[in-house]
Scaffold this active site. Structure first.
Site, PDB file in Angstrom:
ATOM      1  N   SER A 217     -52.510  10.612  30.131  1.00  0.00           N
ATOM      2  CA  SER A 217     -51.339  10.556  31.024  1.00  0.00           C
ATOM      3  C   SER A 217     -51.571  11.390  32.278  1.00  0.00           C
ATOM      4  O   SER A 217     -51.134  11.043  33.368  1.00  0.00           O
ATOM      5  CB  SER A 217     -50.110  11.098  30.288  1.00  0.00           C
ATOM      6  OG  SER A 217     -49.727  10.219  29.266  1.00  0.00           O
TER       7      SER A 217
ATOM      8  N   ILE B 263     -61.452   2.657  26.443  1.00  0.00           N
ATOM      9  CA  ILE B 263     -61.714   1.792  27.592  1.00  0.00           C
ATOM     10  C   ILE B 263     -61.825   0.332  27.119  1.00  0.00           C
ATOM     11  O   ILE B 263     -62.754  -0.036  26.395  1.00  0.00           O
ATOM     12  CB  ILE B 263     -63.003   2.228  28.339  1.00  0.00           C
ATOM     13  CG1 ILE B 263     -62.957   3.735  28.677  1.00  0.00           C
ATOM     14  CG2 ILE B 263     -63.206   1.363  29.582  1.00  0.00           C
ATOM     15  CD1 ILE B 263     -61.773   4.184  29.513  1.00  0.00           C
TER      16      ILE B 263
ATOM     17  N   THR C  55     -29.568 -17.584   2.386  1.00  0.00           N
ATOM     18  CA  THR C  55     -29.012 -16.554   1.483  1.00  0.00           C
ATOM     19  C   THR C  55     -27.496 -16.781   1.414  1.00  0.00           C
ATOM     20  O   THR C  55     -26.896 -17.282   2.381  1.00  0.00           O
ATOM     21  CB  THR C  55     -29.251 -15.105   1.995  1.00  0.00           C
ATOM     22  OG1 THR C  55     -28.591 -14.931   3.220  1.00  0.00           O
ATOM     23  CG2 THR C  55     -30.727 -14.768   2.106  1.00  0.00           C
TER      24      THR C  55
ATOM     25  N   GLY D 167     -37.477 -10.130   6.586  1.00  0.00           N
ATOM     26  CA  GLY D 167     -37.315  -9.328   5.374  1.00  0.00           C
ATOM     27  C   GLY D 167     -38.655  -8.990   4.750  1.00  0.00           C
ATOM     28  O   GLY D 167     -39.631  -8.708   5.457  1.00  0.00           O
ATOM     29  N   GLY D 168     -38.727  -9.024   3.426  1.00  0.00           N
ATOM     30  CA  GLY D 168     -39.960  -8.654   2.717  1.00  0.00           C
ATOM     31  C   GLY D 168     -41.146  -9.487   3.170  1.00  0.00           C
ATOM     32  O   GLY D 168     -42.273  -8.980   3.287  1.00  0.00           O
TER      33      GLY D 168
ATOM     34  N   GLU E   6     -51.909   1.590  29.893  1.00  0.00           N
ATOM     35  CA  GLU E   6     -51.514   1.483  31.321  1.00  0.00           C
ATOM     36  C   GLU E   6     -50.306   2.361  31.656  1.00  0.00           C
ATOM     37  O   GLU E   6     -49.440   1.981  32.441  1.00  0.00           O
ATOM     38  CB  GLU E   6     -51.288   0.037  31.715  1.00  0.00           C
ATOM     39  CG  GLU E   6     -52.614  -0.661  31.920  1.00  0.00           C
ATOM     40  CD  GLU E   6     -52.508  -1.970  32.653  1.00  0.00           C
ATOM     41  OE1 GLU E   6     -51.842  -2.016  33.691  1.00  0.00           O
ATOM     42  OE2 GLU E   6     -53.099  -2.933  32.171  1.00  0.00           O
TER      43      GLU E   6
ATOM     44  N   THR F 278     -47.893   5.353  29.388  1.00  0.00           N
ATOM     45  CA  THR F 278     -46.927   5.286  28.279  1.00  0.00           C
ATOM     46  C   THR F 278     -45.519   5.010  28.822  1.00  0.00           C
ATOM     47  O   THR F 278     -45.251   5.166  30.030  1.00  0.00           O
ATOM     48  CB  THR F 278     -46.886   6.638  27.535  1.00  0.00           C
ATOM     49  OG1 THR F 278     -46.428   7.632  28.471  1.00  0.00           O
ATOM     50  CG2 THR F 278     -48.244   7.035  26.988  1.00  0.00           C
TER      51      THR F 278
HETATM   52  N1  COS Z   1     -49.632   4.784  45.000  1.00  0.00           N
HETATM   53  C1  COS Z   1     -50.249   5.522  45.945  1.00  0.00           C
HETATM   54  N2  COS Z   1     -50.349   6.855  45.896  1.00  0.00           N
HETATM   55  C2  COS Z   1     -49.779   7.455  44.830  1.00  0.00           C
HETATM   56  C3  COS Z   1     -49.113   6.767  43.824  1.00  0.00           C
HETATM   57  C4  COS Z   1     -49.040   5.355  43.944  1.00  0.00           C
HETATM   58  N3  COS Z   1     -48.437   4.617  43.029  1.00  0.00           N
HETATM   59  N4  COS Z   1     -48.650   7.633  42.895  1.00  0.00           N
HETATM   60  C5  COS Z   1     -49.003   8.848  43.309  1.00  0.00           C
HETATM   61  N5  COS Z   1     -49.673   8.743  44.499  1.00  0.00           N
HETATM   62  C6  COS Z   1     -50.206   9.824  45.314  1.00  0.00           C
HETATM   63  C7  COS Z   1     -49.091  10.804  45.675  1.00  0.00           C
HETATM   64  O1  COS Z   1     -48.425  10.378  46.851  1.00  0.00           O
HETATM   65  C8  COS Z   1     -49.853  12.087  45.887  1.00  0.00           C
HETATM   66  O2  COS Z   1     -50.465  12.021  47.148  1.00  0.00           O
HETATM   67  P1  COS Z   1     -50.903  13.349  47.967  1.00  0.00           P
HETATM   68  O3  COS Z   1     -52.221  13.789  47.412  1.00  0.00           O
HETATM   69  O4  COS Z   1     -51.050  12.848  49.368  1.00  0.00           O
HETATM   70  O5  COS Z   1     -49.825  14.352  47.808  1.00  0.00           O
HETATM   71  C9  COS Z   1     -50.949  11.985  44.833  1.00  0.00           C
HETATM   72  O6  COS Z   1     -51.130  10.593  44.549  1.00  0.00           O
HETATM   73  C10 COS Z   1     -50.619  12.723  43.551  1.00  0.00           C
HETATM   74  O7  COS Z   1     -49.416  12.175  43.041  1.00  0.00           O
HETATM   75  P2  COS Z   1     -48.514  12.954  41.988  1.00  0.00           P
HETATM   76  O8  COS Z   1     -48.238  14.326  42.541  1.00  0.00           O
HETATM   77  O9  COS Z   1     -47.361  12.095  41.656  1.00  0.00           O
HETATM   78  O10 COS Z   1     -49.521  13.084  40.746  1.00  0.00           O
HETATM   79  P3  COS Z   1     -49.283  13.697  39.303  1.00  0.00           P
HETATM   80  O11 COS Z   1     -50.588  14.188  38.848  1.00  0.00           O
HETATM   81  O12 COS Z   1     -48.137  14.654  39.301  1.00  0.00           O
HETATM   82  O13 COS Z   1     -48.784  12.469  38.395  1.00  0.00           O
HETATM   83  C11 COS Z   1     -48.847  10.268  37.370  1.00  0.00           C
HETATM   84  C12 COS Z   1     -49.126  11.176  38.569  1.00  0.00           C
HETATM   85  C13 COS Z   1     -48.246  10.946  36.162  1.00  0.00           C
HETATM   86  C14 COS Z   1     -47.887   9.205  37.874  1.00  0.00           C
HETATM   87  C15 COS Z   1     -50.216   9.698  37.042  1.00  0.00           C
HETATM   88  O14 COS Z   1     -51.066  10.706  36.549  1.00  0.00           O
HETATM   89  C16 COS Z   1     -50.170   8.517  36.084  1.00  0.00           C
HETATM   90  O15 COS Z   1     -49.854   7.388  36.479  1.00  0.00           O
HETATM   91  N6  COS Z   1     -50.538   8.750  34.799  1.00  0.00           N
HETATM   92  C17 COS Z   1     -50.666   7.688  33.843  1.00  0.00           C
HETATM   93  C18 COS Z   1     -52.030   7.129  33.915  1.00  0.00           C
HETATM   94  C19 COS Z   1     -52.173   5.868  33.147  1.00  0.00           C
HETATM   95  O16 COS Z   1     -51.429   4.918  33.346  1.00  0.00           O
HETATM   96  N7  COS Z   1     -53.167   5.850  32.270  1.00  0.00           N
HETATM   97  C20 COS Z   1     -53.386   4.716  31.471  1.00  0.00           C
HETATM   98  C21 COS Z   1     -54.830   4.464  31.347  1.00  0.00           C
HETATM   99  S1  COS Z   1     -55.466   3.460  32.539  1.00  0.00           S
HETATM  100  S2  COS Z   1     -55.338   1.676  31.708  1.00  0.00           S
END
Ligand code: COS
Length: 395
Positions: free
Chosen positions: A142, A167, A280, A351-352, A375, A377
């Site tokens: 995450s 992956i 039923t 059911g079962g 993608e 949670t």
């Molecule tokens: N599009 C473009 N830029 C984005 C963006 C988006 N959708 N979301 C964030 N950003 C940018 C922000 O604007 C910020 O930019 P700056 O560096 O200019 O400040 C930067 O990216 C960091 O964003 P943020 O502060 O929101 O990052 P965080 O680390 O706090 O959190 C989340 C980001 C939690 C949203 C991210 O880590 C996430 O999506 N995690 C889940 C990942 C995932 O889906 N994994 C599944 C496996 S891949 S199949």
């Protein structure tokens, strides 16, 4: 931003074009003939559905967004999600195998040069090649900013060290988009994206991790020990990796949400048929309010999910960029939680028998769980939604 502040209501039509209806029918027919009959066997054996990949590639149901100038169909996000719902109605294990090339293609479409697009995307049209999106690590799922894989510049190459986890298709992929730190001091701004051939020296792949559901999809882990990748394989500039990953997920989440709708639709159809047949207290169980209210909720929530998916895909196709982030997360969150509820209730209606492997709904319930995890949670979708409400970026 609230939904009512947008102008999405203007000019909206729920009627599909003849071309879109044709694509949907093609995907449904493929799911009926080539996916559904094989779904239980692939689930049981937990093997990669290579023959289905070859056939889906032949009929043009993969790599949907590769541009026409590279030989692809250049389909929109909306068209892709129509196809995705149907393929996953057939089986989401096989559907994920077929659809996840989109995750590998996304970063190249977003940040690749013309030469990189020609080099990596055009061959996908000629051959049934798989590719992966390698973001997650054993200690960073995450929280993408905590990725530990490093990429050190050495002459004309980068040297990659680290591990990737969960992956999709990595055990069968020709290449993967790997996200790695090119500058350890900059947090998320130190991440860069690379196209890494999976047969590179120094790669160790642990194939087909044993999963609860979506078992036909290969989910693998791999480790990189001093793996060299040419600097020419870097996508965009150093430090752009985090945004490339986020933009890719914005684009792919409606497709994943559509896949969840497909699974929910499959469970709903089975529950309706079973409720009409099972008797039923002298009447079909469909006559009992305890059952038909459950089915009424399923139908309502599936339709609501589908509409959110359509809206998110429409926003992306309309070029809303960051403005679509909120809608992608609405669609992913709601569809993932809906498919979990619908499939759980479908087992309840059976059911079962529903709990037995001989009947199809227990597989759907196992498959559904992954939608709340991969993608992003359901909790991460809520985090994104809350941030977009309270701290909208909108750029
Ligand atoms: N599009 C473009 N830029 C984005 C963006 C988006 N959708 N979301 C964030 N950003 C940018 C922000 O604007 C910020 O930019 P700056 O560096 O200019 O400040 C930067 O990216 C960091 O964003 P943020 O502060 O929101 O990052 P965080 O680390 O706090 O959190 C989340 C980001 C939690 C949203 C991210 O880590 C996430 O999506 N995690 C889940 C990942 C995932 O889906 N994994 C599944 C496996 S891949 S199949």
């Amino acid at each position: 931003m609230t939904t009512s502040e947008t102008d999405i209501a203007r000019g909206v039509s729920f009627a599909l074009s003849a071309e879109q209806a044709g694509l949907r029918a093609l995907a449904r027919e493929f799911a009926e003939k080539e996916i559904r009959p094989k779904a239980a066997a692939y689930d049981e054996a937990q093997t990669h559905a290579a023959e289905v990949v070859v056939k889906a590639h032949e009929v043009g149901l993969m790599n949907l967004h590769v541009p026409k100038e590279l030989g692809g169909l250049g389909l929109s996000c909306f068209d892709g999600m129509l196809i995705g719902e149907e393929l996953n109605w057939g089986c989401s294990g096989i559907g994920t195998t077929l659809g996840s090339n989109g995750l590998g293609i996304g970063p190249i479409l977003i940040a690749g040069s013309d030469e990189q697009k020609r080099q990596w995307l055009a061959p996908l049209i000629d051959e049934p090649i798989l590719c992966s999106f390698a973001l997650t690590e054993p200690d960073a799922g995450s929280d993408v900013a905590r990725i530990k894989t490093t990429a050190e510049r050495v002459g004309d190459d980068y040297v990659l060290n680290g591990s990737k986890m969960f992956i999709t298709n990595a055990g069968h992929a020709a290449w993967a988009i790997v996200f790695a730190l090119t500058d350890r001091t900059k947090g998320h701004r130190g991440l860069s994206a690379f196209v890494l051939p999976m047969d590179s020296d120094g790669m160790t792949i642990e194939k087909h991790l044993d999963k609860m559901g979506q078992r036909a999809t290969d989910t693998s882990a791999f480790a990189m020990a001093d793996v060299k990748v040419p600097a020419a394989n870097r996508l965009g500039a150093e430090g752009e990796g985090f945004k490339i990953a986020m933009q890719t997920l914005d684009f792919t989440r409606p497709g994943t949400a559509a896949a969840a709708v497909g699974v929910a639709q499959a469970a709903y159809e089975l529950a309706v048929e079973y409720a009409k047949q099972r008797v039923t207290f002298d009447v079909p169980i469909a006559m009992h309010q305890a059952i038909n209210f459950m089915i009424a909720d399923m139908a309502t929530e599936i339709e609501a999910s589908r509409l959110l998916v359509w809206q998110a895909a429409w926003m992306l196709d309309d070029g809303r960029g960051r403005g679509a982030t909120l809608y992608s997360s609405f669609a992913k969150r709601f569809s993932a939680d809906t498919v979990m509820k619908v499939t759980t209730d479908a087992v309840q209606v059976y059911g079962g028998y529903g709990y037995m492997k001989e009947y199809p709904v227990e597989k759907l319930m196992r498959d559904a769980k992954l939608f709340q995890i991969y993608e992003g949670t359901s909790q991460i979708q809520r985090l994104v939604i809350a941030r977009e409400i309270f701290l909208p970026r909108g750029d």
